[in-house]
Design a protein around this motif. Structure first.
Motif, mmCIF file in Angstrom:
data_model
loop_
_atom_site.group_PDB
_atom_site.id
_atom_site.type_symbol
_atom_site.label_atom_id
_atom_site.label_comp_id
_atom_site.label_asym_id
_atom_site.label_seq_id
_atom_site.Cartn_x
_atom_site.Cartn_y
_atom_site.Cartn_z
ATOM 1 N N THR A 59 0.782 -1.362 -0.255
ATOM 2 C CA THR A 59 -0.007 0.308 -0.277
ATOM 3 C C THR A 59 0.764 1.390 0.169
ATOM 4 N N SER A 60 2.240 1.269 0.348
ATOM 5 C CA SER A 60 3.013 2.478 0.571
ATOM 6 C C SER A 60 4.412 2.397 0.537
ATOM 7 N N GLY A 61 5.880 3.025 0.586
ATOM 8 C CA GLY A 61 6.447 2.635 0.309
ATOM 9 C C GLY A 61 7.004 2.667 2.093
ATOM 10 N N THR A 62 6.393 3.000 2.658
ATOM 11 C CA THR A 62 6.218 2.477 3.875
ATOM 12 C C THR A 62 6.020 1.182 4.961
ATOM 13 N N PHE A 85 19.932 11.364 7.025
ATOM 14 C CA PHE A 85 18.677 12.053 5.757
ATOM 15 C C PHE A 85 18.301 11.109 4.922
ATOM 16 N N THR A 86 16.970 10.696 5.355
ATOM 17 C CA THR A 86 15.577 9.624 4.325
ATOM 18 C C THR A 86 14.754 10.720 4.678
ATOM 19 N N PHE A 87 14.065 9.901 4.351
ATOM 20 C CA PHE A 87 12.171 10.543 4.792
ATOM 21 C C PHE A 87 12.039 9.994 6.479
ATOM 22 N N VAL A 88 11.564 10.236 6.833
ATOM 23 C CA VAL A 88 10.590 9.904 8.616
ATOM 24 C C VAL A 88 10.768 8.326 8.742
ATOM 25 N N ALA A 89 9.842 7.921 7.041
ATOM 26 C CA ALA A 89 9.164 6.285 6.781
ATOM 27 C C ALA A 89 10.337 5.344 7.118
ATOM 28 N N THR A 90 11.881 5.610 7.153
ATOM 29 C CA THR A 90 12.672 4.620 7.389
ATOM 30 C C THR A 90 12.668 4.208 8.474
ATOM 31 N N TRP A 91 12.579 4.775 9.596
ATOM 32 C CA TRP A 91 12.670 4.571 11.227
ATOM 33 C C TRP A 91 11.773 4.101 11.526
ATOM 34 N N PRO A 130 20.603 1.089 3.426
ATOM 35 C CA PRO A 130 21.182 2.750 2.483
ATOM 36 C C PRO A 130 19.754 2.914 1.782
ATOM 37 N N VAL A 131 19.550 4.261 2.287
ATOM 38 C CA VAL A 131 18.456 5.354 1.295
ATOM 39 C C VAL A 131 19.368 5.750 -0.081
ATOM 40 N N HIS A 132 18.677 5.598 -1.346
ATOM 41 C CA HIS A 132 18.990 5.686 -2.189
ATOM 42 C C HIS A 132 18.425 7.241 -2.493
ATOM 43 N N MET A 133 18.532 8.073 -1.617
ATOM 44 C CA MET A 133 18.156 9.665 -1.742
ATOM 45 C C MET A 133 18.049 10.706 -3.503
ATOM 46 N N MET A 134 17.355 10.304 -3.382
ATOM 47 C CA MET A 134 16.788 11.978 -4.430
ATOM 48 C C MET A 134 18.052 11.269 -5.449
ATOM 49 N N GLU A 156 17.451 -2.420 0.681
ATOM 50 C CA GLU A 156 17.795 -0.977 0.037
ATOM 51 C C GLU A 156 16.322 0.047 -0.237
ATOM 52 N N ASP A 157 16.474 1.097 0.739
ATOM 53 C CA ASP A 157 15.607 2.321 0.603
ATOM 54 C C ASP A 157 15.567 2.982 -0.874
ATOM 55 N N THR A 158 14.945 1.926 -1.836
ATOM 56 C CA THR A 158 14.878 2.550 -3.015
ATOM 57 C C THR A 158 13.388 3.737 -3.754
ATOM 58 N N ALA A 159 12.654 4.491 -2.509
ATOM 59 C CA ALA A 159 11.743 4.705 -2.608
ATOM 60 C C ALA A 159 11.890 6.536 -3.405
ATOM 61 N N GLN A 160 13.240 6.543 -3.617
ATOM 62 C CA GLN A 160 13.137 7.892 -4.450
ATOM 63 C C GLN A 160 14.024 8.089 -5.760
ATOM 64 N N PHE A 180 10.050 0.623 -3.022
ATOM 65 C CA PHE A 180 9.956 1.163 -3.497
ATOM 66 C C PHE A 180 8.616 2.188 -3.246
ATOM 67 N N SER A 181 8.531 3.510 -3.373
ATOM 68 C CA SER A 181 7.606 4.213 -2.989
ATOM 69 C C SER A 181 6.927 4.735 -4.578
ATOM 70 N N PHE A 182 5.378 4.688 -4.894
ATOM 71 C CA PHE A 182 4.812 5.141 -5.991
ATOM 72 C C PHE A 182 3.785 6.387 -5.178
ATOM 73 N N ASP A 183 4.540 6.961 -4.221
ATOM 74 C CA ASP A 183 3.421 8.530 -3.615
ATOM 75 C C ASP A 183 3.103 9.167 -4.817
ATOM 76 N N PRO A 184 2.148 10.761 -4.491
ATOM 77 C CA PRO A 184 2.115 11.124 -5.024
ATOM 78 C C PRO A 184 3.671 12.571 -5.801
ATOM 79 N N GLU A 192 -1.091 5.517 -4.076
ATOM 80 C CA GLU A 192 -0.179 5.735 -2.719
ATOM 81 C C GLU A 192 0.297 4.357 -3.353
ATOM 82 N N GLY A 193 1.463 3.924 -3.059
ATOM 83 C CA GLY A 193 1.551 2.747 -3.151
ATOM 84 C C GLY A 193 3.307 2.375 -2.912
ATOM 85 N N GLY A 194 3.421 0.649 -2.972
ATOM 86 C CA GLY A 194 5.074 0.582 -3.131
ATOM 87 C C GLY A 194 5.040 -1.159 -3.624
#
Ligand SMILES: *Cc1c(COP(=O)(O)O)cnc(C)c1O
Length: 400
Positions: A59-62, A85-91, A130-134, A156-160, A180-184, A192-194
């Protein structure tokens, strides 16, 4: 930035195929659904795009992070290392499975510093995230080597970083699994989605069952067995409508990245005129999904002064050092241990003893980097007028 800019007829066509059947649920209803399984098809195509064997939509990247951590067996008593340096969702996901997040320094990749990572490993470390930020890679080979040496799986948090790669291999496909995250606001969106990708069939089956109340998916992977359950789970199921949008957006992903790369190059050319400017370390420029342009000024004072002028001229950059969503010293609720739970969990033990305390000054190497950092989001569609506005603002800032 991202997929929402080009939401169009392709997405509507996919959605209508689902609406025509009336089956919005990813499982069951075999007679009514006329062979349409959008979420399953999206999982298969997304995994194939990433060069992975299995995809698990959620349902989400979280939720993707939570389901992956649960499937990796993480729980109370464990530590999970991620970056500051990541979005709060990771932790949030780490706390939500009962473990404790440990924050590592970043380097000029703006991602986890492998040297600091190694110092933070303890016998309690169960996963490294590890988060592949931006849209650009962490030093994933070095991180993997350290993790392998200690026998710790990498998530790997590959949300971004959808559509990004390192020397031809997709980000998210290096570790035991990638989320992965597919948020807006992500590179591609399903509202929403992951998604979680992995090559490990056993891990995938655990994720598949966990995300659907532990329901037995043995008979037909991606389908429901109904014989029983091997463990307790939860509900993180993606809807057919989201799967449908995902298919249309996935087909556009390479085009999104190509457009962003072109626009990023145009903005970078302008930003290069700032005296003393340097750019984020990007390990593979060709593999960058180019959703952000990150640059440094020589000092904190200079970065703030330049951004003030940029802002006054309609082209302010993001100053992540002050960003309350993405940077450790600004997460006031984490630092204060704020929670709805009366016991104070997860910051306190069930008996009220303090379990973990976070010091805002704990990561000086990252602060020295973040203080000098400015970031422009890169749109898919960049008008000549907007580019000219950014250019004019930079001319003004350059003469400071
Ligand atoms: C967006 C994001 C997430 C969470 O994704 P949601 O789909 O919004 O739940 C996790 N990690 C990072 C780094 C993100 O940027």
């Amino acid at each position: 930035m991202p997929g929402f800019e080009i939401f169009g007829e392709e997405e509507k066509k996919e959605i209508n195929e689902v609406l025509d059947t009336g089956v919005l649920f990813r499982y069951e209803f075999p007679d009514q659904r006329k062979g349409i399984y959008k979420v399953r098809e999206f999982e298969e195509k997304y995994a194939a795009y990433c060069g992975a064997k299995y995809g698990q939509a959620v349902t989400s990247g979280t939720a993707a992070l939570k389901v992956a951590l649960a499937a990796l067996g993480v729980g109370p008593g464990d530590e999970v290392i991620t970056q500051c340096f990541t979005f709060v969702a990771t932790w949030e996901a780490i706390f939500d499975v009962g473990a404790v997040p440990v924050f590592g320094e970043i380097d000029e990749t703006l991602n986890l510093d492998p040297h600091d990572l190694e110092k933070k490993i303890t016998p309690k470390t169960k996963v490294i995230i590890p988060v592949h930020m931006m849209g650009a890679p962490a030093r994933i080979h070095e991180i993997k080597a350290i993790a392998d040496k200690h026998g710790i799986p990498v998530l790997e948090d590959t949300a971004q970083a959808a559509g990004a790669s390192l020397n031809g291999k997709r980000l998210g496909s290096f570790g035991r699994c990638g989320t992965f995250s597919f948020d807006p606001v992500k590179t591609m969106t399903t509202g929403e989605g992951g998604m979680i990708i992995t090559n490990d069939e056993k891990l995938w089956r655990a994720m598949s069952e966990y995300h659907d109340h532990g329901h037995d998916h043995v008979q037909n992977p991606g389908g429901r067995g109904g014989e029983g359950r091997s463990f307790i789970g939860f509900n993180y199921r993606m809807m057919e409508l989201q799967g449908a949008i995902g298919l249309a957006q996935l087909a556009k992903l390479d085009g999104i990245v190509a457009a962003q790369q072109q626009n990023k190059a145009a903005i970078k050319k302008l930003v290069s005129k700032l005296p003393g400017v340097t750019f984020r370390t990007i390990l593979d420029e060709k593999g960058d999904n180019a959703s952000f342009l990150a640059f440094f000024l020589p000092t904190k004072e200079k970065a703030q002064a330049v951004n003030k002028v940029l802002g006054e001229n309609g082209a302010g950059a993001i100053y992540f050092a002050n960003n309350t969503w993405h940077y450790y010293p600004k997460w006031e609720h984490l630092l204060a241990g704020s929670t709805l739970a009366k016991s104070g969990w997860p910051f306190n033990e069930a008996d009220g003893r303090r379990r973990v305390v976070y010091d805002p000054a704990a990561l000086p190497q990252s602060a020295a980097i973040m203080d000098r950092l400015l970031v422009y989001p890169v749109p898919v569609k960049l008008s000549d007028e907007r580019l000219a506005q950014i250019g004019a603002a930079i001319e003004k800032a350059a003469s400071l």
